[in-house]
Design a protein around this motif. Structure first.
Motif, PDB file in Angstrom:
ATOM      1  N   VAL A  45       0.864  -1.179   0.000  1.00 14.73           N
ATOM      2  CA  VAL A  45       0.000   0.000   0.000  1.00 14.73           C
ATOM      3  C   VAL A  45       0.901   1.228   0.000  1.00 14.73           C
ATOM      4  O   VAL A  45       1.834   1.324   0.799  1.00 14.73           O
ATOM      5  N   THR A  46       0.629   2.160  -0.910  1.00 15.00           N
ATOM      6  CA  THR A  46       1.363   3.426  -0.963  1.00 15.00           C
ATOM      7  C   THR A  46       0.376   4.545  -0.664  1.00 15.00           C
ATOM      8  O   THR A  46      -0.650   4.663  -1.344  1.00 15.00           O
ATOM      9  N   ILE A  47       0.674   5.325   0.365  1.00 22.37           N
ATOM     10  CA  ILE A  47      -0.168   6.472   0.684  1.00 22.37           C
ATOM     11  C   ILE A  47       0.249   7.601  -0.245  1.00 22.37           C
ATOM     12  O   ILE A  47       1.391   8.040  -0.227  1.00 22.37           O
ATOM     13  N   THR A  48      -0.678   8.037  -1.080  1.00 19.60           N
ATOM     14  CA  THR A  48      -0.362   9.018  -2.112  1.00 19.60           C
ATOM     15  C   THR A  48      -0.779  10.435  -1.732  1.00 19.60           C
ATOM     16  O   THR A  48      -0.328  11.389  -2.348  1.00 19.60           O
ATOM     17  N   ALA A  49      -1.648  10.590  -0.731  1.00 23.71           N
ATOM     18  CA  ALA A  49      -2.082  11.913  -0.271  1.00 23.71           C
ATOM     19  C   ALA A  49      -2.825  11.750   1.048  1.00 23.71           C
ATOM     20  O   ALA A  49      -3.297  10.664   1.378  1.00 23.71           O
ATOM     21  N   ASN A  50      -2.915  12.833   1.788  1.00 20.04           N
ATOM     22  CA  ASN A  50      -3.670  12.842   3.038  1.00 20.04           C
ATOM     23  C   ASN A  50      -4.178  14.264   3.252  1.00 20.04           C
ATOM     24  O   ASN A  50      -3.389  15.170   3.511  1.00 20.04           O
ATOM     25  N   SER A  51      -5.469  14.450   3.142  1.00 18.79           N
ATOM     26  CA  SER A  51      -6.038  15.794   3.266  1.00 18.79           C
ATOM     27  C   SER A  51      -6.236  16.219   4.718  1.00 18.79           C
ATOM     28  O   SER A  51      -6.425  17.393   4.991  1.00 18.79           O
ATOM     29  N   GLY A  52      -6.184  15.265   5.657  1.00 23.54           N
ATOM     30  CA  GLY A  52      -6.422  15.599   7.051  1.00 23.54           C
ATOM     31  C   GLY A  52      -5.175  15.831   7.868  1.00 23.54           C
ATOM     32  O   GLY A  52      -5.233  16.422   8.941  1.00 23.54           O
ATOM     33  N   TRP A  53      -4.025  15.391   7.387  1.00 27.15           N
ATOM     34  CA  TRP A  53      -2.791  15.482   8.157  1.00 27.15           C
ATOM     35  C   TRP A  53      -1.628  15.259   7.197  1.00 27.15           C
ATOM     36  O   TRP A  53      -1.727  14.438   6.293  1.00 27.15           O
ATOM     37  N   PRO A  54      -0.497  15.927   7.368  1.00 25.99           N
ATOM     38  CA  PRO A  54       0.613  15.757   6.428  1.00 25.99           C
ATOM     39  C   PRO A  54       1.452  14.505   6.699  1.00 25.99           C
ATOM     40  O   PRO A  54       2.667  14.552   6.752  1.00 25.99           O
ATOM     41  N   ALA A  55       0.790  13.396   6.930  1.00 24.26           N
ATOM     42  CA  ALA A  55       1.474  12.131   7.197  1.00 24.26           C
ATOM     43  C   ALA A  55       0.487  11.005   6.939  1.00 24.26           C
ATOM     44  O   ALA A  55      -0.676  11.241   6.639  1.00 24.26           O
ATOM     45  N   GLY A  56       0.909   9.774   7.069  1.00 23.70           N
ATOM     46  CA  GLY A  56       0.020   8.637   6.911  1.00 23.70           C
ATOM     47  C   GLY A  56       0.527   7.447   7.692  1.00 23.70           C
ATOM     48  O   GLY A  56       1.724   7.297   7.912  1.00 23.70           O
ATOM     49  N   GLN A  57      -0.398   6.620   8.145  1.00 24.86           N
ATOM     50  CA  GLN A  57      -0.033   5.443   8.922  1.00 24.86           C
ATOM     51  C   GLN A  57      -1.055   4.347   8.664  1.00 24.86           C
ATOM     52  O   GLN A  57      -2.257   4.607   8.636  1.00 24.86           O
ATOM     53  N   VAL A  58      -0.585   3.145   8.452  1.00 23.11           N
ATOM     54  CA  VAL A  58      -1.452   1.988   8.310  1.00 23.11           C
ATOM     55  C   VAL A  58      -1.125   1.062   9.468  1.00 23.11           C
ATOM     56  O   VAL A  58       0.020   0.635   9.623  1.00 23.11           O
ATOM     57  N   SER A  59      -2.120   0.770  10.290  1.00 23.23           N
ATOM     58  CA  SER A  59      -1.848  -0.076  11.456  1.00 23.23           C
ATOM     59  C   SER A  59      -2.121  -1.546  11.167  1.00 23.23           C
ATOM     60  O   SER A  59      -1.597  -2.422  11.843  1.00 23.23           O
ATOM     61  N   GLU A  60      -2.941  -1.831  10.170  1.00 19.63           N
ATOM     62  CA  GLU A  60      -3.234  -3.219   9.842  1.00 19.63           C
ATOM     63  C   GLU A  60      -3.600  -3.302   8.368  1.00 19.63           C
ATOM     64  O   GLU A  60      -4.272  -2.422   7.825  1.00 19.63           O
ATOM     65  N   PHE A  61      -3.158  -4.375   7.738  1.00 15.97           N
ATOM     66  CA  PHE A  61      -3.358  -4.542   6.301  1.00 15.97           C
ATOM     67  C   PHE A  61      -3.658  -6.012   6.052  1.00 15.97           C
ATOM     68  O   PHE A  61      -2.855  -6.875   6.423  1.00 15.97           O
ATOM     69  N   ARG A  62      -4.819  -6.321   5.480  1.00 14.81           N
ATOM     70  CA  ARG A  62      -5.214  -7.712   5.237  1.00 14.81           C
ATOM     71  C   ARG A  62      -5.664  -7.886   3.805  1.00 14.81           C
ATOM     72  O   ARG A  62      -6.279  -7.012   3.224  1.00 14.81           O
ATOM     73  N   ILE A  63      -5.394  -9.073   3.255  1.00 11.07           N
ATOM     74  CA  ILE A  63      -5.848  -9.441   1.920  1.00 11.07           C
ATOM     75  C   ILE A  63      -6.700 -10.696   2.075  1.00 11.07           C
ATOM     76  O   ILE A  63      -6.280 -11.678   2.689  1.00 11.07           O
ATOM     77  N   TRP A  64      -7.917 -10.668   1.520  1.00 13.09           N
ATOM     78  CA  TRP A  64      -8.797 -11.817   1.521  1.00 13.09           C
ATOM     79  C   TRP A  64      -9.147 -12.191   0.098  1.00 13.09           C
ATOM     80  O   TRP A  64      -9.243 -11.338  -0.768  1.00 13.09           O
TER      81      TRP A  64
END
Length: 66
Positions: A45-64
């Motif tokens: 996953v690539t965070i390409t933009a964030n309108s709410g904060w100048p950063a990004g964080q993914v705490s969990e990532f799942r593929i089903w």
């Protein structure tokens, strides 16, 4: 966010192009990305933009599979 997939962990192809997603506390800040079936071993996953904060964080990532 953009979703990429790879069979070797080195060369990634785009499975889901960049798009805006809303992380809402009322839905437990969960976002679902749907993409065509693919035979991949690695996902990124690539965070390409964030309108709410100048950063990004993914705490969990799942593929089903469906």
């Amino acid at each position: 966010m953009t979703l990429g997939g790879s069979t070797d962990g080195t060369t990634f192809t785009t499975l889901k192009s960049s798009a805006a997603h809303t992380f809402d506390p009322s839905t437990r800040n969960t976002v679902t990305l749907t993409f065509p079936a693919a035979t991949q071993r690695y996902f990124r996953v690539t965070i390409t933009a964030n309108s709410g904060w100048p950063a990004g964080q993914v705490s969990e990532f799942r593929i089903w599979t469906s």
